[in-house]
Design an enzyme around this catalytic site. Sequence first.
Site, mmCIF file in Angstrom:
data_model
loop_
_atom_site.group_PDB
_atom_site.id
_atom_site.type_symbol
_atom_site.label_atom_id
_atom_site.label_comp_id
_atom_site.label_asym_id
_atom_site.label_seq_id
_atom_site.Cartn_x
_atom_site.Cartn_y
_atom_site.Cartn_z
ATOM 1 C CE LYS A 1 -114.767 -6.060 -1.529
ATOM 2 N NZ LYS A 1 -116.059 -6.268 -0.900
ATOM 3 C CE LYS B 1 -105.709 -10.029 3.296
ATOM 4 N NZ LYS B 1 -104.363 -10.144 2.734
ATOM 5 C CE1 TYR C 1 -108.099 -12.481 3.206
ATOM 6 C CE2 TYR C 1 -110.045 -11.132 2.846
ATOM 7 C CZ TYR C 1 -108.854 -11.653 2.391
ATOM 8 O OH TYR C 1 -108.410 -11.344 1.118
ATOM 9 C CD GLU D 1 -115.140 -8.851 -6.429
ATOM 10 O OE1 GLU D 1 -114.773 -10.034 -6.358
ATOM 11 O OE2 GLU D 1 -116.006 -8.358 -5.689
ATOM 12 C CB VAL D 2 -107.734 -10.339 -8.568
ATOM 13 C CG1 VAL D 2 -106.638 -10.610 -9.588
ATOM 14 C CG2 VAL D 2 -107.675 -8.896 -8.076
ATOM 15 N NE ARG E 1 -100.974 -22.992 2.346
ATOM 16 C CZ ARG E 1 -101.768 -22.180 3.048
ATOM 17 N NH1 ARG E 1 -101.584 -22.020 4.328
ATOM 18 N NH2 ARG E 1 -102.741 -21.524 2.451
#
Length: 264
Positions: free
Chosen positions: A143, A159, A155, A187-188, A39
Amino acid sequence: MDLKLSGKTFIVTGGAKGIGEAISKELAQEGANVVVAGRSKAEGDALVKWMEGIGSKGLSIHVELSEDGACERVIKESMEKFGAIDGIVNNAGFNDGAGLEHGSPEKFRKSIHTNLMHYYDMVYYALPYLKKTQGSIVNISSKTCVTGQGGTSGYAASKGAQIALTREWAVELAPYNIRVNAILPVEVMTPLYEKWIKTFDNPEDKLKEIAARIPLGKRMTTSEEIAGMTVFLLSERSAHTTGQWMFVDGGYVHLDRAINTLVG
Ligand code: NAP
């Protein structure tokens, strides 16, 4: 280590921002051709310019992947530009909070549609070309599907389906020597994560609290660390690795927190 990716062509969905951007850049730095499909038009176009600046080739395709015909168009335009597809990185996704208590059947269906369906469609339309190149597929999952998160049924289900499809496709495509693997980040720091952390009253304190729970280094994973694993899985250096779920998370999901607290 030479990953032998030079001149090969990879499609990265959501490849202009966050984790996808880091993967696109890493591939370009290896000399690969990169199709950035998603997008974020301005960011995608700028990234392709950056790739050309370092002597690689790119193609920016502005697309909402959940729309009818979108993935078929991405594959068609990629083939027209580069004539081959050596790998797909299914990465575009959004934690949209379609849960039970604050959700609805309509929101759940919409979440599955925007988070999951294009993972299948991309591979479906690319398959004839992946068979020719004996290409590789990497699905970026989360995760959330193995730990739960609460309040995000659509979500989490998407996943979870992505890692199930990773195993399913690894079996179905093994006769063609097409490998399929998944990466589960935790966690990114990315534009998506930044938006989420800002929903807390005190984002900086919240970040410190989160980082303290990550065993290795008490820090978040970087997008580049996800990209490193992705690019390795796309390369022939991982030629005998398929159907795997890689947790690139500083030990967050699997290590014993009690022991870690003692030594950390
Ligand atoms: P991000 O910063 O939002 O970047 C994702 C990119 O994909 C954006 O350019 C986004 O466009 C685009 N995109 C998303 N859905 C799309 C769609 N349906 N059609 C076209 N483009 C779409 O996200 P990220 O944090 O890098 O996340 C990348 C992947 O990692 C996702 O699958 C996510 O679930 C997974 N992940 C991330 C984390 C984390 O800590 N960041 C943790 C676990 C899993 P817009 O900017 O317009 O939305």
